[in-house]
Write a protein that holds these residues in place. Structure first.
Motif, mmCIF file in Angstrom:
data_model
loop_
_atom_site.group_PDB
_atom_site.id
_atom_site.type_symbol
_atom_site.label_atom_id
_atom_site.label_comp_id
_atom_site.label_asym_id
_atom_site.label_seq_id
_atom_site.Cartn_x
_atom_site.Cartn_y
_atom_site.Cartn_z
ATOM 1 N N GLU A 91 3.621 61.961 41.810
ATOM 2 C CA GLU A 91 2.752 63.096 42.098
ATOM 3 C C GLU A 91 1.741 62.666 43.149
ATOM 4 O O GLU A 91 1.148 61.587 43.044
ATOM 5 N N LEU A 92 1.573 63.498 44.152
ATOM 6 C CA LEU A 92 0.609 63.258 45.219
ATOM 7 C C LEU A 92 -0.335 64.448 45.290
ATOM 8 O O LEU A 92 0.108 65.597 45.136
ATOM 9 N N ALA A 93 -1.597 64.198 45.558
ATOM 10 C CA ALA A 93 -2.568 65.268 45.745
ATOM 11 C C ALA A 93 -3.510 64.854 46.869
ATOM 12 O O ALA A 93 -3.984 63.718 46.908
ATOM 13 N N PHE A 94 -3.729 65.785 47.797
ATOM 14 C CA PHE A 94 -4.618 65.503 48.919
ATOM 15 C C PHE A 94 -5.085 66.816 49.523
ATOM 16 O O PHE A 94 -4.531 67.878 49.257
ATOM 17 N N ASP A 95 -6.134 66.729 50.330
ATOM 18 C CA ASP A 95 -6.703 67.899 51.002
ATOM 19 C C ASP A 95 -6.757 67.565 52.480
ATOM 20 O O ASP A 95 -7.636 66.843 52.937
ATOM 21 N N LEU A 96 -5.792 68.088 53.224
ATOM 22 C CA LEU A 96 -5.630 67.750 54.627
ATOM 23 C C LEU A 96 -5.958 68.968 55.488
ATOM 24 O O LEU A 96 -5.316 70.004 55.377
ATOM 25 N N SER A 97 -6.955 68.828 56.330
ATOM 26 C CA SER A 97 -7.348 69.919 57.215
ATOM 27 C C SER A 97 -6.293 70.058 58.322
ATOM 28 O O SER A 97 -5.804 69.054 58.824
ATOM 29 N N PRO A 98 -5.881 71.212 58.696
ATOM 30 C CA PRO A 98 -6.283 72.552 58.294
ATOM 31 C C PRO A 98 -5.422 73.141 57.175
ATOM 32 O O PRO A 98 -5.528 74.314 56.853
ATOM 33 N N LEU A 99 -4.562 72.327 56.548
ATOM 34 C CA LEU A 99 -3.639 72.843 55.535
ATOM 35 C C LEU A 99 -4.320 73.164 54.214
ATOM 36 O O LEU A 99 -3.860 74.015 53.467
ATOM 37 N N GLY A 100 -5.385 72.447 53.905
ATOM 38 C CA GLY A 100 -6.068 72.651 52.633
ATOM 39 C C GLY A 100 -5.464 71.786 51.541
ATOM 40 O O GLY A 100 -4.617 70.930 51.793
ATOM 41 N N PRO A 101 -5.898 72.008 50.295
ATOM 42 C CA PRO A 101 -5.405 71.202 49.177
ATOM 43 C C PRO A 101 -3.896 71.377 48.961
ATOM 44 O O PRO A 101 -3.386 72.493 48.951
ATOM 45 N N LEU A 102 -3.210 70.239 48.796
ATOM 46 C CA LEU A 102 -1.766 70.224 48.572
ATOM 47 C C LEU A 102 -1.448 69.305 47.408
ATOM 48 O O LEU A 102 -2.119 68.305 47.197
ATOM 49 N N GLN A 103 -0.403 69.653 46.672
ATOM 50 C CA GLN A 103 0.113 68.795 45.617
ATOM 51 C C GLN A 103 1.623 68.716 45.770
ATOM 52 O O GLN A 103 2.276 69.706 46.094
ATOM 53 N N VAL A 104 2.164 67.519 45.531
ATOM 54 C CA VAL A 104 3.597 67.278 45.626
ATOM 55 C C VAL A 104 4.021 66.588 44.348
ATOM 56 O O VAL A 104 3.363 65.648 43.901
ATOM 57 N N GLN A 105 5.096 67.060 43.750
ATOM 58 C CA GLN A 105 5.673 66.382 42.594
ATOM 59 C C GLN A 105 7.158 66.236 42.863
ATOM 60 O O GLN A 105 7.840 67.202 43.197
ATOM 61 N N ALA A 106 7.658 65.008 42.733
ATOM 62 C CA ALA A 106 9.085 64.738 42.935
ATOM 63 C C ALA A 106 9.600 63.965 41.733
ATOM 64 O O ALA A 106 8.880 63.160 41.141
ATOM 65 N N GLN A 107 10.853 64.249 41.358
ATOM 66 C CA GLN A 107 11.496 63.569 40.247
ATOM 67 C C GLN A 107 12.815 62.992 40.737
ATOM 68 O O GLN A 107 13.539 63.646 41.486
ATOM 69 N N LEU A 108 13.111 61.789 40.278
ATOM 70 C CA LEU A 108 14.392 61.150 40.560
ATOM 71 C C LEU A 108 15.012 60.824 39.215
ATOM 72 O O LEU A 108 14.476 60.013 38.460
ATOM 73 N N SER A 109 16.103 61.493 38.908
ATOM 74 C CA SER A 109 16.767 61.298 37.629
ATOM 75 C C SER A 109 18.253 61.101 37.873
ATOM 76 O O SER A 109 18.912 61.976 38.453
ATOM 77 N N GLN A 110 18.751 59.944 37.454
ATOM 78 C CA GLN A 110 20.163 59.594 37.602
ATOM 79 C C GLN A 110 20.625 59.781 39.052
ATOM 80 O O GLN A 110 21.683 60.345 39.322
#
Length: 150
Positions: A91-110
């Motif tokens: 999980e990643l969370a950041f606030d990058l101008s001019p995009l604003g707050p962003l969150q990323v969640q990635a899963q790797l399963s099998q």
């Protein structure tokens, strides 16, 4: 530009606060392990990484988790388990101008990658939505098995 001694004192205070914050995050990034209700073992690592964007530094919050069944744990102890058999999440969370707050969640399963991206701003969410196809193609071109991307 710091002609006044007060400016130097302010800079030293900011530097001390930054070092203190780094130490605090280093302590919180230590591995945390616990057993879930289903008996799986979940290990979590968390940290914050400063990234440079123009003239400013933006904190990137990172959380990495590995979840294993009791059988996968036993296999790992005997060096017979493939690490990709465990469920991995980032999980990643950041606030990058001019995009604003962003969150990323990635899963790797099998060996299969899936992920979700969230944006607070509607314009950024639309931009991400238009680029998901290109992201999928680039991941596939790298040889990854890609599941859902939302």
């Amino acid at each position: 530009a710091m002609e006044d001694e007060g400016d130097l004192q302010q800079l030293l205070r900011l530097a001390a606060a930054a070092v203190s914050r780094l130490q605090s995050h280093a302590m919180s990034s230590l591995q945390q392990t616990g057993t879930l209700e289903n008996g799986n073992l979940q290990t979590t690592w968390q940290t914050e990484v400063p990234i440079r964007h123009g003239q400013e530094f933006i904190p990137l919050q990172v959380k990495l988790q590995r979840e294993e069944t009791p059988q996968q744990q036993a296999d790992r102890q005997h060096d017979v388990q493939d690490p990709l058999q465990a469920l991995w999440r980032i999980e990643l969370a950041f606030d990058l101008s001019p995009l604003g707050p962003l969150q990323v969640q990635a899963q790797l399963s099998q060996g299969r990658l899936s992920g979700q991206l969230w944006a607070e701003r509607e314009q950024t969410a639309r931009l991400i939505d238009t680029q998901l196809g290109a992201l999928r193609e680039r991941l596939l071109a790298r040889g990854l098995d890609v599941g859902d991307l939302e």
